[in-house]
Design a protein around this motif. Structure first.
Motif, mmCIF file in Angstrom:
data_model
loop_
_atom_site.group_PDB
_atom_site.id
_atom_site.type_symbol
_atom_site.label_atom_id
_atom_site.label_comp_id
_atom_site.label_asym_id
_atom_site.label_seq_id
_atom_site.Cartn_x
_atom_site.Cartn_y
_atom_site.Cartn_z
ATOM 1 N N GLU A 7 0.831 -1.208 0.000
ATOM 2 C CA GLU A 7 0.000 0.000 0.000
ATOM 3 C C GLU A 7 0.862 1.253 0.000
ATOM 4 O OE1 GLU A 7 -3.664 0.277 2.609
ATOM 5 O OE2 GLU A 7 -2.338 1.695 3.636
ATOM 6 N N LEU A 8 1.833 1.299 0.892
ATOM 7 C CA LEU A 8 2.712 2.471 1.004
ATOM 8 C C LEU A 8 3.493 2.706 -0.282
ATOM 9 C CD1 LEU A 8 3.967 4.712 2.800
ATOM 10 C CD2 LEU A 8 5.702 3.029 3.456
ATOM 11 N N ILE A 11 1.335 4.068 -3.088
ATOM 12 C CA ILE A 11 1.039 5.490 -2.880
ATOM 13 C C ILE A 11 2.205 6.355 -3.319
ATOM 14 C CG2 ILE A 11 0.744 7.234 -1.069
ATOM 15 C CD1 ILE A 11 -1.098 5.135 0.339
ATOM 16 N N PHE A 12 3.416 5.973 -2.959
ATOM 17 C CA PHE A 12 4.571 6.780 -3.359
ATOM 18 C C PHE A 12 4.882 6.630 -4.846
ATOM 19 C CE2 PHE A 12 5.403 7.700 1.075
ATOM 20 C CZ PHE A 12 5.944 8.964 0.995
ATOM 21 N N ARG A 26 2.634 9.063 -6.313
ATOM 22 C CA ARG A 26 3.123 10.406 -5.963
ATOM 23 C C ARG A 26 4.303 10.814 -6.850
ATOM 24 N NH1 ARG A 26 3.162 10.263 -0.211
ATOM 25 N NH2 ARG A 26 0.977 10.844 -0.524
ATOM 26 N N THR A 53 1.642 14.061 1.283
ATOM 27 C CA THR A 53 2.442 13.140 2.089
ATOM 28 C C THR A 53 2.052 13.108 3.559
ATOM 29 O OG1 THR A 53 4.243 13.520 0.528
ATOM 30 C CG2 THR A 53 4.817 12.417 2.566
ATOM 31 N N SER A 83 0.216 10.096 4.165
ATOM 32 C CA SER A 83 0.991 8.857 4.286
ATOM 33 C C SER A 83 1.461 8.652 5.719
ATOM 34 C CB SER A 83 2.195 8.886 3.339
ATOM 35 O OG SER A 83 1.774 8.982 1.997
ATOM 36 N N TYR A 84 1.889 9.733 6.347
ATOM 37 C CA TYR A 84 2.289 9.629 7.756
ATOM 38 C C TYR A 84 1.088 9.298 8.642
ATOM 39 C CZ TYR A 84 6.969 11.428 6.833
ATOM 40 O OH TYR A 84 8.259 11.582 6.387
ATOM 41 N N TYR A 90 -2.085 7.893 7.670
ATOM 42 C CA TYR A 90 -2.772 6.629 7.383
ATOM 43 C C TYR A 90 -1.834 5.426 7.439
ATOM 44 C CZ TYR A 90 -7.178 8.827 6.127
ATOM 45 O OH TYR A 90 -8.375 9.506 6.184
ATOM 46 N N GLN A 91 -0.691 5.530 6.769
ATOM 47 C CA GLN A 91 0.207 4.377 6.774
ATOM 48 C C GLN A 91 1.097 4.356 8.026
ATOM 49 O OE1 GLN A 91 -0.427 6.053 3.593
ATOM 50 N NE2 GLN A 91 -1.952 4.399 3.572
ATOM 51 N N ILE A 136 8.904 5.849 5.947
ATOM 52 C CA ILE A 136 8.122 6.817 5.172
ATOM 53 C C ILE A 136 8.978 8.033 4.841
ATOM 54 C CG2 ILE A 136 6.054 8.280 5.157
ATOM 55 C CD1 ILE A 136 4.761 6.272 7.070
ATOM 56 N N GLU A 164 9.823 9.673 1.268
ATOM 57 C CA GLU A 164 9.531 11.096 1.056
ATOM 58 C C GLU A 164 10.759 11.816 0.492
ATOM 59 O OE1 GLU A 164 7.914 14.975 3.576
ATOM 60 O OE2 GLU A 164 8.827 13.300 4.630
#
Length: 212
Positions: free
Chosen positions: A66-67, A70-71, A74, A98, A101-102, A104-105, A116, A120
C-alpha cells in the motif's frame, strides 16, 4: 516566479470536497492560476493506482505494498503535474499529500515513520507544501458523515481504532509544524469552517505579498 503548493488534509467525513472548491474559488479570486488535483491520483497512472488502493478487489493488500503504491503514484504526480505547474508559476491545490501517508500508513498501519521519511526524501527531494489546511473533527462524527455519503472504500471500511490513530497522527504533524499546518475545526458549521479557512488564506496571501 515559482507557484505555491497548498494541500488539504483530514480524516473521513471532514468535508474536504466542499471546502476544496471553496478554496479554489478564493485563490482564483486573488488572480492566481490554480491547478486542482488529488492523491492518490492526479495523473492517468495515478488514477489507475488509486483504483487499486481504494477498491475492494485487493482487501488483503500488504501494508508495505500500500505504502509503495502510494509513493509510486506520488512520484508520477510530481513529475507529470505538480512540479511543472509550480515551475510555470501556477498554484497547486491538492486533496491530500504526504501528510496523509504519515497519518494513514504511519499512524493507522503502524509503518515505521523513518521508512516513510526515506521514501519522502527520495520521491520529493525536499519539496513540501507551502501551506496545509487540516480539517479536524472527532472520528465518530466524521465516520457518520462519510457513511451517509456513499458506500465505504477500502480505507473507509476500517474501524474507529484505526481512524483514532490517523487523527492523532495528523494532530502531531500540526503540532510539530504550526507555521505550515493550520488546523480548522471541521465539526463546526460550514459557514464557520469556511470563515476560518478564509482567514488562514488571507494571512497567507499577506505573507506572500510582504515577502515579494
Amino acid at each position: 516566479m515559482r507557484g505555491k503548493f497548498i494541500t488539504v488534509e483530514g480524516g473521513e467525513g471532514a468535508g474536504k470536497s466542499t471546502n476544496l472548491e471553496f478554496i479554489r474559488r478564493l485563490l482564483e479570486s486573488e488572480g492566481y492560476q490554480v491547478v486542482f488535483t488529488r492523491e492518490p491520483g492526479g495523473t492517468t497512472l495515478g488514477e489507475d493506482i488509486r483504483e487499486l488502493l481504494l477498491g475492494h478487489k485487493h482487501t488483503g493488500m500488504a501494508d508495505d505494498t500500500e505504502l509503495l503504491l502510494i509513493f509510486s503514484a506520488r512520484a508520477e504526480h510530481l513529475a507529470r503535474k505538480i512540479m511543472p505547474a509550480l515551475e510555470f508559476g501556477k498554484w497547486v491545490l491538492c486533496d491530500r499529500f504526504t501528510d496523509a501517508s504519515y497519518a494513514y500508513q504511519g499512524g493507522g498501519r503502524r509503518i515505521d515513520l523513518e521508512r516513510i521519511r526515506q521514501l519522502e526524501n527520495w520521491v520529493q527531494g525536499g519539496l513540501k507544501p507551502d501551506l496545509t489546511l487540516l480539517l479536524d473533527l472527532p472520528v465518530d462524527v466524521g465516520l457518520t458523515r462519510a457513511g451517509a455519503r456513499s458506500e465505504p472504500d477500502r480505507f473507509e471500511s476500517e474501524g474507529m481504532v484505526f481512524f483514532d490513530k490517523v487523527r492523532n497522527s495528523y494532530l502531531k504533524i500540526a503540532a510539530a509544524e504550526p507555521e505550515r499546518v493550520k488546523v480548522v475545526n471541521a465539526a463546526a458549521s460550514l459557514e464557520e469552517v469556511q470563515r476560518r479557512i478564509e482567514m488562514v488564506l488571507k494571512a497567507f496571501f499577506r505573507a506572500q505579498s510582504e515577502s515579494q
